[in-house]
Scaffold this motif. Sequence first.
Motif, PDB file in Angstrom:
ATOM      1  N   LEU A  41       0.837  -1.203   0.000  1.00 50.05           N
ATOM      2  CA  LEU A  41       0.000   0.000   0.000  1.00 50.05           C
ATOM      3  C   LEU A  41       0.871   1.252   0.000  1.00 50.05           C
ATOM      4  O   LEU A  41       0.592   2.214  -0.715  1.00 50.05           O
ATOM      5  N   HIS A  42       1.919   1.209   0.802  1.00 53.76           N
ATOM      6  CA  HIS A  42       2.813   2.366   0.922  1.00 53.76           C
ATOM      7  C   HIS A  42       3.557   2.655  -0.382  1.00 53.76           C
ATOM      8  O   HIS A  42       3.679   3.808  -0.789  1.00 53.76           O
ATOM      9  N   ASP A  43       4.030   1.594  -1.065  1.00 49.70           N
ATOM     10  CA  ASP A  43       4.820   1.830  -2.286  1.00 49.70           C
ATOM     11  C   ASP A  43       3.976   1.849  -3.563  1.00 49.70           C
ATOM     12  O   ASP A  43       4.506   2.017  -4.653  1.00 49.70           O
ATOM     13  N   GLY A  44       2.660   1.688  -3.437  1.00 52.96           N
ATOM     14  CA  GLY A  44       1.776   1.842  -4.584  1.00 52.96           C
ATOM     15  C   GLY A  44       1.455   0.585  -5.367  1.00 52.96           C
ATOM     16  O   GLY A  44       0.675   0.633  -6.321  1.00 52.96           O
ATOM     17  N   ARG A  45       2.018  -0.562  -4.992  1.00 55.88           N
ATOM     18  CA  ARG A  45       1.654  -1.803  -5.694  1.00 55.88           C
ATOM     19  C   ARG A  45       0.198  -2.167  -5.446  1.00 55.88           C
ATOM     20  O   ARG A  45      -0.448  -2.756  -6.302  1.00 55.88           O
ATOM     21  N   LEU A  46      -0.300  -1.823  -4.266  1.00 60.46           N
ATOM     22  CA  LEU A  46      -1.730  -1.914  -3.975  1.00 60.46           C
ATOM     23  C   LEU A  46      -2.257  -0.488  -3.919  1.00 60.46           C
ATOM     24  O   LEU A  46      -1.746   0.335  -3.166  1.00 60.46           O
ATOM     25  N   ASP A  47      -3.252  -0.199  -4.728  1.00 63.44           N
ATOM     26  CA  ASP A  47      -3.799   1.156  -4.823  1.00 63.44           C
ATOM     27  C   ASP A  47      -5.251   1.141  -4.357  1.00 63.44           C
ATOM     28  O   ASP A  47      -6.076   0.424  -4.929  1.00 63.44           O
ATOM     29  N   PRO A  48      -5.594   1.925  -3.326  1.00 62.29           N
ATOM     30  CA  PRO A  48      -6.970   1.936  -2.829  1.00 62.29           C
ATOM     31  C   PRO A  48      -7.995   2.386  -3.866  1.00 62.29           C
ATOM     32  O   PRO A  48      -9.169   2.073  -3.741  1.00 62.29           O
ATOM     33  N   ARG A  49      -7.571   3.099  -4.884  1.00 62.48           N
ATOM     34  CA  ARG A  49      -8.499   3.637  -5.880  1.00 62.48           C
ATOM     35  C   ARG A  49      -8.580   2.806  -7.162  1.00 62.48           C
ATOM     36  O   ARG A  49      -9.375   3.102  -8.037  1.00 62.48           O
ATOM     37  N   ARG A  50      -7.717   1.775  -7.264  1.00 55.44           N
ATOM     38  CA  ARG A  50      -7.635   1.011  -8.515  1.00 55.44           C
ATOM     39  C   ARG A  50      -7.458  -0.470  -8.181  1.00 55.44           C
ATOM     40  O   ARG A  50      -6.660  -0.830  -7.338  1.00 55.44           O
ATOM     41  N   SER A  51      -8.190  -1.308  -8.867  1.00 58.15           N
ATOM     42  CA  SER A  51      -8.096  -2.742  -8.636  1.00 58.15           C
ATOM     43  C   SER A  51      -6.851  -3.314  -9.308  1.00 58.15           C
ATOM     44  O   SER A  51      -6.703  -3.241 -10.520  1.00 58.15           O
ATOM     45  N   THR A  52      -5.951  -3.831  -8.505  1.00 58.77           N
ATOM     46  CA  THR A  52      -4.754  -4.504  -8.994  1.00 58.77           C
ATOM     47  C   THR A  52      -4.435  -5.641  -8.038  1.00 58.77           C
ATOM     48  O   THR A  52      -4.234  -5.407  -6.851  1.00 58.77           O
ATOM     49  N   ARG A  53      -4.401  -6.851  -8.543  1.00 56.18           N
ATOM     50  CA  ARG A  53      -4.140  -8.013  -7.701  1.00 56.18           C
ATOM     51  C   ARG A  53      -2.637  -8.251  -7.603  1.00 56.18           C
ATOM     52  O   ARG A  53      -1.931  -8.207  -8.599  1.00 56.18           O
ATOM     53  N   ILE A  54      -2.179  -8.488  -6.365  1.00 55.23           N
ATOM     54  CA  ILE A  54      -0.789  -8.866  -6.165  1.00 55.23           C
ATOM     55  C   ILE A  54      -0.765 -10.246  -5.506  1.00 55.23           C
ATOM     56  O   ILE A  54      -1.719 -10.641  -4.831  1.00 55.23           O
ATOM     57  N   THR A  55       0.316 -10.974  -5.738  1.00 57.99           N
ATOM     58  CA  THR A  55       0.468 -12.324  -5.213  1.00 57.99           C
ATOM     59  C   THR A  55       1.809 -12.439  -4.507  1.00 57.99           C
ATOM     60  O   THR A  55       2.810 -11.922  -4.999  1.00 57.99           O
ATOM     61  N   ASP A  56       1.818 -13.103  -3.357  1.00 59.99           N
ATOM     62  CA  ASP A  56       3.032 -13.297  -2.568  1.00 59.99           C
ATOM     63  C   ASP A  56       2.994 -14.715  -2.010  1.00 59.99           C
ATOM     64  O   ASP A  56       1.929 -15.201  -1.621  1.00 59.99           O
ATOM     65  N   THR A  57       4.134 -15.382  -1.984  1.00 62.17           N
ATOM     66  CA  THR A  57       4.220 -16.730  -1.424  1.00 62.17           C
ATOM     67  C   THR A  57       5.272 -16.748  -0.328  1.00 62.17           C
ATOM     68  O   THR A  57       6.396 -16.286  -0.533  1.00 62.17           O
ATOM     69  N   VAL A  58       4.883 -17.258   0.846  1.00 58.38           N
ATOM     70  CA  VAL A  58       5.770 -17.349   2.006  1.00 58.38           C
ATOM     71  C   VAL A  58       5.437 -18.645   2.747  1.00 58.38           C
ATOM     72  O   VAL A  58       4.266 -18.953   2.954  1.00 58.38           O
ATOM     73  N   ASN A  59       6.469 -19.370   3.152  1.00 60.65           N
ATOM     74  CA  ASN A  59       6.292 -20.509   4.049  1.00 60.65           C
ATOM     75  C   ASN A  59       5.297 -21.545   3.502  1.00 60.65           C
ATOM     76  O   ASN A  59       4.525 -22.129   4.250  1.00 60.65           O
ATOM     77  N   GLY A  60       5.271 -21.721   2.176  1.00 63.42           N
ATOM     78  CA  GLY A  60       4.385 -22.710   1.576  1.00 63.42           C
ATOM     79  C   GLY A  60       2.945 -22.258   1.412  1.00 63.42           C
ATOM     80  O   GLY A  60       2.077 -23.059   1.075  1.00 63.42           O
ATOM     81  N   LEU A  61       2.669 -20.976   1.638  1.00 61.52           N
ATOM     82  CA  LEU A  61       1.326 -20.418   1.465  1.00 61.52           C
ATOM     83  C   LEU A  61       1.378 -19.276   0.462  1.00 61.52           C
ATOM     84  O   LEU A  61       2.334 -18.504   0.438  1.00 61.52           O
TER      85      LEU A  61
END
Length: 108
Positions: free
Chosen positions: A68-88
Amino acid sequence: MSEINPPGPVWGLRHDITPAFGARLVQEGPKLHFLADRATLSGEFTPEQCEKLDATFPLFIARLEVALHDGRLDPRRSTRITDTVNGLTCEADTRGSCGYVYLTIYPA
């Protein structure tokens, strides 16, 4: 694994992968707040997967706050991000909602 159809609304991003944990987080500035009544489990997690989810969930929240802070997630625009950690894997999107982040976490 069997599908569990919870009574009431299904929170988070709709996904055809089970087991999955879905939630709608409340955004307050750069912080995200989890409300247990805005979360859903679909399918059955193994005890090991539940432990991983408990341990990894705070890390996913911290990473989403950075997004959210760096803009990859934008409260005004739909953009899906994906992250994988610890097998999830965590998929998250604001859906342009200006106040919520929807997520789904499932085994990678």
